[in-house]
Design an enzyme around this catalytic site. Structure first.
Site: not given
Length: 356
Positions: A136-138, A162, A166
């Site tokens: 993810t870009d997060e 989260y 990741k």
């Protein structure tokens, strides 16, 4: 020939499995689909594959190394495509332990099983094997207004349980390549939307709440900016990376659609006014600003020029075409929505939004 897909009954995973088997170029390959069927995993997403011998579903956990080893030995897949993850920021705030277990410990177990399998391969089979990790870009944190979009070289600055979990899984994948030589690929995508999206996330939540005449909860001022990627485009990007990506590389996948959340909600309301008008009046009347979530990142944006330059991939959908397809899908699949809105889902909605 076969591939092993983890989390293939979830939102992105099920779209990928359906897309893979529908494509003449890959549809002859078996997909071994390993999914733990937690709350967001749903076999009804794959109902059209019932009886299809090309789809082998296995109910199990990526952390079960013995099971994964058996699947790798029995099916000898040419690739593992790793979607399985806990993925919702709000749930990670309420219960971070599950995110560490699945995203960190689960990815570690899967990497070790993959390493053992790959190490025993020989010749062309060994050279062709790939481990593709979907992220993810997060992991990159939050961008200031006007700051350049995330590139693959942007430092990791995760801000939620989260995104931290990741980020940890991304680092494990990188390390298993650097230390052991495992042929890995990593993709970091922006916010996905489209069919089979579990209605805890912004777009499906707004659609199902609006149709039910319920409040449309918008965090804070609603000006949090995200890049929106139609899930079908994400699937085509993963296929491109798996086919042509350079081993050990990361590819950012985005939709070139930066929009604030309140604009997304407004667009959904306008489409529903057009496609399923309410006798009570415009759906925008239901918009309700609620207390923001802790540590809410203000802006994400993906620079997807590397995947375009190296692999020739660009998204096919604009936000306008993608969101219309998505709203129509939810209107046409009311039975699916009713099925996933179980008592457990209602309890979570109450816990997350009840005191905002």
């Amino acid at each position: 020939m076969s591939i092993l897909v983890t989390g293939g009954a979830g939102f992105i995973g099920s779209n990928f499995v359906l897309d893979w088997l529908a494509d003449p170029a890959t549809g002859g390959e078996t997909v071994v689909n390993l999914d733990a069927l937690t709350y967001a995993g749903n076999l009804s997403n794959l109902a059209t594959l019932q009886g299809d011998a090309r789809h082998v579903f296995v109910h199990g956990d990526i952390g079960d190394r013995a099971l994964v080893g058996q699947l790798l030995a029995g099916h000898r897949p040419r690739a593992i495509v790793h979607f399985a993850a806990e993925s919702h920021v709000d749930r990670s705030i309420l219960g971070p332990g599950a995110f560490i277990k699945t995203n960190v410990e689960g990815t570690f177990a899967l990497l070790e099983a993959a390493r053992a399998h790959w190490s025993a391969l020989e010749g062309e089979e060994r050279a062709a094997f790939r481990f593709l990790h979907v992220s993810t870009d997060e992991v990159y944190g939050s961008l200031a207004p006007g700051a350049p979009a995330f590139t693959e070289n942007h430092p990791y600055e995760p801000n939620s349980p989260y995104s931290a979990s990741k980020a940890a899984s991304d680092h494990l994948v990188r390390a298993w390549h650097h230390t052991y030589g495992l042929p890995v690929l990593t993709t970091n995508c922006s916010n996905n939307y489209g069919p089979y999206h579990f209605p805890e996330k912004l777009i499906p939540l707004m659609i199902v709440n609006a149709l039910a005449g319920k409040p449309l909860p918008v965090y804070g001022d609603g000006m949090q900016v995200r890049d929106w990627l139609y899930v079908g485009d994400h699937c085509s990007a993963i296929r491109a990376v798996l086919a042509r990506g350079r081993v050990g590389q990361t590819y950012n996948v985005g939709g070139w659609n930066e929009k604030p959340n309140i604009e997304i909600v407004t667009a959904i309301c306008s489409l529903l006014d057009e496609l399923r008008p309410s006798p009570a009046g415009p759906y925008a009347r239901l918009v309700t600003h609620v207390k923001d979530r802790p540590g809410h990142d203000r802006r994400y944006a993906i620079d997807a020029r590397k995947i375009e330059r190296e692999l020739g991939w660009r998204p096919a959908e604009t936000f306008e075409t993608g969101i219309r397809r998505t709203v129509r899908w939810y209107l046409d699949h009311a039975d699916w929505v009713a099925e996933v809105q179980s008592g457990g889902y209602r309890d979570w909605v109450a816990a997350n939004y009840g005191r905002r």
